[in-house]
Scaffold this active site. Structure first.
Site, short mmCIF file in Angstrom:
data_model
loop_
_atom_site.label_atom_id
_atom_site.label_comp_id
_atom_site.label_asym_id
_atom_site.label_seq_id
_atom_site.Cartn_x
_atom_site.Cartn_y
_atom_site.Cartn_z
N ASP A 70 40.63 36.80 31.41
CA ASP A 70 39.81 36.51 32.59
C ASP A 70 39.22 37.78 33.21
O ASP A 70 38.01 37.87 33.43
CB ASP A 70 40.65 35.77 33.64
CG ASP A 70 41.04 34.38 33.19
OD1 ASP A 70 40.67 33.99 32.07
OD2 ASP A 70 41.73 33.68 33.95
N ARG B 12 51.46 38.80 45.29
CA ARG B 12 50.05 38.87 45.66
C ARG B 12 49.76 39.75 46.88
O ARG B 12 48.76 40.48 46.90
CB ARG B 12 49.49 37.45 45.86
CG ARG B 12 49.54 36.58 44.60
CD ARG B 12 48.91 37.30 43.42
NE ARG B 12 49.06 36.58 42.16
CZ ARG B 12 49.69 37.05 41.10
NH1 ARG B 12 50.27 38.24 41.14
NH2 ARG B 12 49.78 36.36 39.99
#
Length: 399
Positions: free
Chosen positions: A15, A96
């Site tokens: 990706d 994250r």
């Protein structure tokens, strides 16, 4: 005037390899790739800088934040005892915020125009990344390619890279989607999307199966100070090294496997197989000392804080005022979570078999079923009369 640069959270996977040329093509921006090392596989990091440059990145920076990740993110999570929906150790969610913070700091330092990630439009990570971007740097433009581009599949991305003459190690044979850091590894997709399929052994990466784990139990001594693991078998270690060692021990004994169907932020349900061997051991140790130290009302309050914190972390709100507020309450309760625990590791289980604390509220002289000279059992009569008084009055009134 801001430079025409976008800082990309780069993993080296398919990706983000496609995102680099796509951004250059569709936004006319230069891409600065940032790799945050939080304990992912060394194979994932091998040659990653060269790979980013070959994909079109003007620069690729690798930040080693492993110790900070464990000390400032994982250890606070452990203090809270947060398990999302009762089972998930939040391995992806807790990673994250530290990545987003590193991105923002780099973007500000180089005066970048935008920031980008490779999270899909179906998942949780887009929310987690972007809520942290909005808290830390609302002035930066956010580019989320999966919500914009026309690619629909892995094959589309491979064809795109082929047209761009960008080489990749990715293939169509990839069955599972995985995320890895020092805290956990997750496995999703493939045969797991059919809930009637039992996970095959290939679904598990770190841990031995129970069947293949040692037939002899292993005992380890952990020392805890203010809710943090500080040593293993009397050997002091940094937070990262403590976790690394316990990951090895837990994986050997088949500890830390979880197969869960969870509620995503976006409203979808998804299935994940998570491995958190060291975290499972650490959690059992800390909770064992809590049992000794915290009184009934504190334990009740702590359990409520843990549930609330699990949702805050899962939703990516690490830098929000509510997280800091709850963390302060948890830190306060953790001041006396100090002691030693002997844990038995055996066939997928971790059990606290010995535990002690200088702050323990457990006194054998009071709790014994044998004869004692400190507890007057007749005192319980008055206590029960008062404790049940409202129930007694209600019953009288209802007659």
């Amino acid at each position: 005037m801001k430079k025409n640069i976008v800082v990309l959270a780069y993993s080296g996977g398919l990706d983000t390899s496609a995102i680099i040329p796509w951004i250059k093509e569709n936004y006319d921006l230069d891409v600065f790739s940032l790799v945050v090392d939080i304990g992912q596989s060394k194979n994932d990091l091998k040659g990653i800088k060269e790979k980013a440059i070959k994909s079109g990145s003007i620069e690729c920076k690798i930040l080693d934040l492993k110790e900070i990740f464990v000390k400032e993110y994982i250890y606070p999570l452990l203090k809270s005892g947060s398990l999302y929906e009762g089972k998930y150790f939040l391995g992806t969610a807790i990673a994250r915020p530290i990545i987003a913070k590193a991105q923002v700091e780099l973007a500000k330092r180089i005066n970048a125009f935008a920031i980008s990630h490779g999270a899909t439009g179906k998942g949780n990570d887009q929310v987690r990344f972007e809520i942290n971007y909005s808290i830390l740097a609302p002035e930066l433009k956010v580019i989320a390619p999966w919500r914009e581009w026309k690619f629909k599949s892995r094959e589309d991305l491979l064809n795109y890279l082929r047209k761009k003459n960008i080489s990749t190690d990715a293939t169509l044979k990839k069955i599972y989607s995985r995320d890895e850091n020092i805290w956990h590894i997750s496995t999703e997709g493939g045969l797991l999307e059919d809930l009637w399929n039992e996970p095959k052994e290939e679904c598990w990466v770190w841990t031995n199966s129970v069947e293949n784990s040692p037939n002899i139990p292993e005992y380890i001594l952990l020392k805890i100070k203010k809710g943090c693991i500080v040593s293993i078998n009397n050997e002091k270690k940094t937070p990262f090294k403590c976790l690394k060692k316990l990951n090895q021990l837990g994986s050997l004994h088949g500890i830390g496997r979880v197969d869960i169907v969870e509620n995503r932020i976006t409203g979808l349900k998804s299935r994940g197989c998570y491995e958190t061997p060291g975290g499972t051991i650490m959690n059992e140790a800390i909770r064992s000392i809590e049992q000794l130290v915290l009184d009934k009302e504190s334990m009740k309050w702590k359990s409520q804080l843990s549930i609330e914190m699990s949702h805050i972390i899962y939703e990516g709100k690490w830098f929000s005022p509510i997280r800091y507020s709850i963390q302060s309450a948890i830190d306060s309760l953790s001041q006396y979570i100090t002691g030693e625990v002997v844990l038995k590791l055996y066939k997928g289980t971790v059990t606290a078999v010995q535990k002690k604390s200088i702050y323990s509220l457990y006194l054998k002289s009071y709790s014994t079923f044998g004869s004692d000279s400190v507890y007057k059992q007749s005192d319980a009569t008055g206590f029960i009369n008062l404790f049940s008084l409202s129930s007694k009055i209600r019953s009288i009134q209802n007659k």
